[in-house]
Design a protein around this motif. Structure first.
Motif, PDB file in Angstrom:
ATOM      1  N   ARG A  69      34.334   1.352  -4.285  1.00  0.00           N
ATOM      2  CA  ARG A  69      34.647   1.096  -5.691  1.00  0.00           C
ATOM      3  C   ARG A  69      35.555   2.190  -6.210  1.00  0.00           C
ATOM      4  NH1 ARG A  69      30.217   1.446  -9.189  1.00  0.00           N
ATOM      5  NH2 ARG A  69      31.311   0.170 -10.667  1.00  0.00           N
ATOM      6  N   GLU A  70      36.622   1.779  -6.869  1.00  0.00           N
ATOM      7  CA  GLU A  70      37.528   2.719  -7.519  1.00  0.00           C
ATOM      8  C   GLU A  70      37.318   2.708  -9.029  1.00  0.00           C
ATOM      9  OE1 GLU A  70      39.707   4.785  -6.020  1.00  0.00           O
ATOM     10  OE2 GLU A  70      38.960   4.094  -4.080  1.00  0.00           O
ATOM     11  N   ARG A  71      37.092   1.511  -9.578  1.00  0.00           N
ATOM     12  CA  ARG A  71      36.922   1.353 -11.020  1.00  0.00           C
ATOM     13  C   ARG A  71      35.553   0.753 -11.308  1.00  0.00           C
ATOM     14  NH1 ARG A  71      42.372  -1.857 -11.522  1.00  0.00           N
ATOM     15  NH2 ARG A  71      40.957  -3.195 -10.418  1.00  0.00           N
ATOM     16  N   ALA A  72      35.172   0.762 -12.552  1.00  0.00           N
ATOM     17  CA  ALA A  72      33.851   0.278 -12.940  1.00  0.00           C
ATOM     18  C   ALA A  72      33.692  -1.219 -12.700  1.00  0.00           C
ATOM     19  CB  ALA A  72      33.592   0.597 -14.410  1.00  0.00           C
ATOM     20  N   GLU A  73      34.772  -1.976 -12.799  1.00  0.00           N
ATOM     21  CA  GLU A  73      34.658  -3.432 -12.645  1.00  0.00           C
ATOM     22  C   GLU A  73      34.769  -3.894 -11.192  1.00  0.00           C
ATOM     23  OE1 GLU A  73      38.823  -2.287 -13.894  1.00  0.00           O
ATOM     24  OE2 GLU A  73      36.868  -2.032 -14.806  1.00  0.00           O
ATOM     25  N   ASP A  74      35.007  -2.988 -10.250  1.00  0.00           N
ATOM     26  CA  ASP A  74      35.128  -3.363  -8.838  1.00  0.00           C
ATOM     27  C   ASP A  74      33.758  -3.633  -8.224  1.00  0.00           C
ATOM     28  OD1 ASP A  74      37.823  -3.008  -9.007  1.00  0.00           O
ATOM     29  OD2 ASP A  74      37.831  -1.029  -8.074  1.00  0.00           O
ATOM     30  N   ASP A  75      33.745  -4.506  -7.204  1.00  0.00           N
ATOM     31  CA  ASP A  75      32.550  -4.748  -6.399  1.00  0.00           C
ATOM     32  C   ASP A  75      32.740  -4.094  -5.040  1.00  0.00           C
ATOM     33  OD1 ASP A  75      31.132  -6.234  -8.246  1.00  0.00           O
ATOM     34  OD2 ASP A  75      32.042  -8.131  -7.622  1.00  0.00           O
ATOM     35  N   ASP A  76      31.673  -3.546  -4.505  1.00  0.00           N
ATOM     36  CA  ASP A  76      31.711  -2.952  -3.165  1.00  0.00           C
ATOM     37  C   ASP A  76      31.373  -4.057  -2.169  1.00  0.00           C
ATOM     38  OD1 ASP A  76      31.813  -1.259  -1.053  1.00  0.00           O
ATOM     39  OD2 ASP A  76      30.164   0.030  -1.679  1.00  0.00           O
ATOM     40  N   ALA A  77      32.379  -4.834  -1.779  1.00  0.00           N
ATOM     41  CA  ALA A  77      32.172  -6.018  -0.950  1.00  0.00           C
ATOM     42  C   ALA A  77      32.405  -5.703   0.523  1.00  0.00           C
ATOM     43  CB  ALA A  77      33.111  -7.131  -1.397  1.00  0.00           C
ATOM     44  N   PHE A  78      31.849  -6.555   1.371  1.00  0.00           N
ATOM     45  CA  PHE A  78      32.060  -6.429   2.810  1.00  0.00           C
ATOM     46  C   PHE A  78      32.091  -7.821   3.422  1.00  0.00           C
ATOM     47  CE2 PHE A  78      27.502  -6.549   2.297  1.00  0.00           C
ATOM     48  CZ  PHE A  78      27.073  -7.380   3.321  1.00  0.00           C
ATOM     49  N   ALA A  79      32.737  -7.938   4.566  1.00  0.00           N
ATOM     50  CA  ALA A  79      32.765  -9.179   5.345  1.00  0.00           C
ATOM     51  C   ALA A  79      33.031  -8.799   6.793  1.00  0.00           C
ATOM     52  CB  ALA A  79      33.834 -10.125   4.826  1.00  0.00           C
ATOM     53  N   ILE A  80      32.091  -9.140   7.677  1.00  0.00           N
ATOM     54  CA  ILE A  80      32.254  -8.849   9.104  1.00  0.00           C
ATOM     55  C   ILE A  80      31.845 -10.081   9.902  1.00  0.00           C
ATOM     56  CG2 ILE A  80      31.870  -6.368   8.864  1.00  0.00           C
ATOM     57  CD1 ILE A  80      29.040  -6.816   9.934  1.00  0.00           C
ATOM     58  N   VAL A  81      32.282 -10.131  11.150  1.00  0.00           N
ATOM     59  CA  VAL A  81      31.928 -11.228  12.045  1.00  0.00           C
ATOM     60  C   VAL A  81      31.061 -10.654  13.158  1.00  0.00           C
ATOM     61  CG1 VAL A  81      32.799 -12.987  13.608  1.00  0.00           C
ATOM     62  CG2 VAL A  81      34.062 -12.440  11.526  1.00  0.00           C
ATOM     63  N   ILE A  82      29.857 -11.205  13.289  1.00  0.00           N
ATOM     64  CA  ILE A  82      28.917 -10.776  14.319  1.00  0.00           C
ATOM     65  C   ILE A  82      28.519 -12.007  15.129  1.00  0.00           C
ATOM     66  CG2 ILE A  82      26.665  -9.739  14.790  1.00  0.00           C
ATOM     67  CD1 ILE A  82      28.543  -7.752  13.591  1.00  0.00           C
ATOM     68  N   GLY A  83      28.915 -12.058  16.381  1.00  0.00           N
ATOM     69  CA  GLY A  83      28.542 -13.176  17.254  1.00  0.00           C
ATOM     70  C   GLY A  83      29.008 -14.520  16.733  1.00  0.00           C
ATOM     71  N   GLY A  84      30.134 -14.580  16.082  1.00  0.00           N
ATOM     72  CA  GLY A  84      30.668 -15.828  15.552  1.00  0.00           C
ATOM     73  C   GLY A  84      30.186 -16.146  14.149  1.00  0.00           C
ATOM     74  N   ALA A  85      29.210 -15.417  13.638  1.00  0.00           N
ATOM     75  CA  ALA A  85      28.708 -15.648  12.282  1.00  0.00           C
ATOM     76  C   ALA A  85      29.356 -14.647  11.334  1.00  0.00           C
ATOM     77  CB  ALA A  85      27.196 -15.490  12.240  1.00  0.00           C
ATOM     78  N   VAL A  86      29.715 -15.120  10.161  1.00  0.00           N
ATOM     79  CA  VAL A  86      30.356 -14.266   9.163  1.00  0.00           C
ATOM     80  C   VAL A  86      29.293 -13.748   8.202  1.00  0.00           C
ATOM     81  CG1 VAL A  86      32.057 -14.158   7.316  1.00  0.00           C
ATOM     82  CG2 VAL A  86      32.503 -15.555   9.326  1.00  0.00           C
ATOM     83  N   LEU A  87      29.131 -12.428   8.178  1.00  0.00           N
ATOM     84  CA  LEU A  87      28.232 -11.791   7.218  1.00  0.00           C
ATOM     85  C   LEU A  87      29.095 -11.252   6.090  1.00  0.00           C
ATOM     86  CD1 LEU A  87      26.399 -11.700   9.824  1.00  0.00           C
ATOM     87  CD2 LEU A  87      25.405  -9.670   8.827  1.00  0.00           C
ATOM     88  N   ALA A  88      28.865 -11.732   4.894  1.00  0.00           N
ATOM     89  CA  ALA A  88      29.633 -11.286   3.734  1.00  0.00           C
ATOM     90  C   ALA A  88      28.662 -10.999   2.607  1.00  0.00           C
ATOM     91  CB  ALA A  88      30.636 -12.354   3.311  1.00  0.00           C
ATOM     92  N   GLY A  89      29.048 -10.077   1.754  1.00  0.00           N
ATOM     93  CA  GLY A  89      28.169  -9.767   0.638  1.00  0.00           C
ATOM     94  C   GLY A  89      28.684  -8.631  -0.204  1.00  0.00           C
ATOM     95  N   ILE A  90      27.815  -8.176  -1.092  1.00  0.00           N
ATOM     96  CA  ILE A  90      28.147  -7.104  -2.025  1.00  0.00           C
ATOM     97  C   ILE A  90      27.074  -6.030  -1.906  1.00  0.00           C
ATOM     98  CG2 ILE A  90      28.479  -6.497  -4.440  1.00  0.00           C
ATOM     99  CD1 ILE A  90      29.268  -9.413  -4.937  1.00  0.00           C
ATOM    100  N   LEU A  91      27.521  -4.795  -1.733  1.00  0.00           N
ATOM    101  CA  LEU A  91      26.592  -3.667  -1.688  1.00  0.00           C
ATOM    102  C   LEU A  91      26.256  -3.216  -3.100  1.00  0.00           C
ATOM    103  CD1 LEU A  91      28.159  -1.538   1.183  1.00  0.00           C
ATOM    104  CD2 LEU A  91      26.175  -3.026   1.310  1.00  0.00           C
TER     105      LEU A  91
END
Length: 201
Positions: A69-91
């Motif tokens: 996060r750089e600014r207050a309105e930003d989300d700390d998001a992530f997206a990775i691929v593990i074994g063909g499945a996409v894990l995405a979310g917000i920390l």
């Protein structure tokens, strides 16, 4: 140990929730030295479960892939691929300087002002402590002098030796032994049990 606080997460578009209460927010805790160890999930309601599909290595990848996060309105998001499945979310958001600027007066009242107050009090205590110690020493000397005057200048017996609190059983509280020889004069040796004190701890 690596812990990630997750606000929400999806696996291939399906929400990943607490298996007991279906809470979106949870933590993933990984410990160990091998990346293949499974992690434990903990939701905010106190439920705990083992997640064998997500490993410590996956947590490290999520941490590396998070946007931050750089600014207050930003989300700390992530997206990775593990074994063909996409894990995405917000920390869970970490506190940034922009958050403090945005909060304004609330940040001043809750964070900055108490910190300034703590430093001010610490400085005051550092100055006050030696002064109060000096005053206490002067008071103790005055009370001691008054006590000597009231008691009539009593002085203790210089030959008085108090008896040991826990006398040594080996030397009888004497602190040593007398060894008598026929060839030599009597020799006094220190007691090895009480080290010559006559007392046992």
């Amino acid at each position: 140990m690596l812990t990630l606080k997750i606000q929400q997460m999806t696996v291939d578009g399906h929400p990943y929730l607490c298996p007991d209460c279906a809470s979106q927010a949870f933590t993933l805790d990984g410990s160990g030295f091998i990346d293949a160890f499974p992690v434990w999930g903990n939701c905010w309601n106190g439920h705990r479960w083992e997640e064998p599909l997500i490993t410590l290595g996956t947590l490290k990848e999520i941490k590396a892939a998070s946007t931050g996060r750089e600014r207050a309105e930003d989300d700390d998001a992530f997206a990775i691929v593990i074994g063909g499945a996409v894990l995405a979310g917000i920390l869970h958001p970490e506190l940034t300087a922009d958050d403090l600027k945005t909060a304004g007066g609330a940040a001043w009242k809750r964070i900055i002002k108490p910190a300034v107050r703590r430093r001010k009090r610490a400085a005051f205590r550092a100055v006050k402590r030696p002064v109060s110690n000096a005053v206490a020493a002067a008071q103790a000397a005055a009370i001691g002098a008054a006590w000597v005057l009231q008691a009539g200048g009593h002085s203790p017996d210089p030959d008085y030796k108090p008896e040991p609190i826990n006398p040594c059983a080996a030397c009888g509280g004497k602190g040593g032994h007398n060894i008598e020889y026929r060839l030599h004069k009597t020799t006094r040796v220190r007691c090895s049990v009480c080290s010559g004190t006559g007392e046992i701890d």
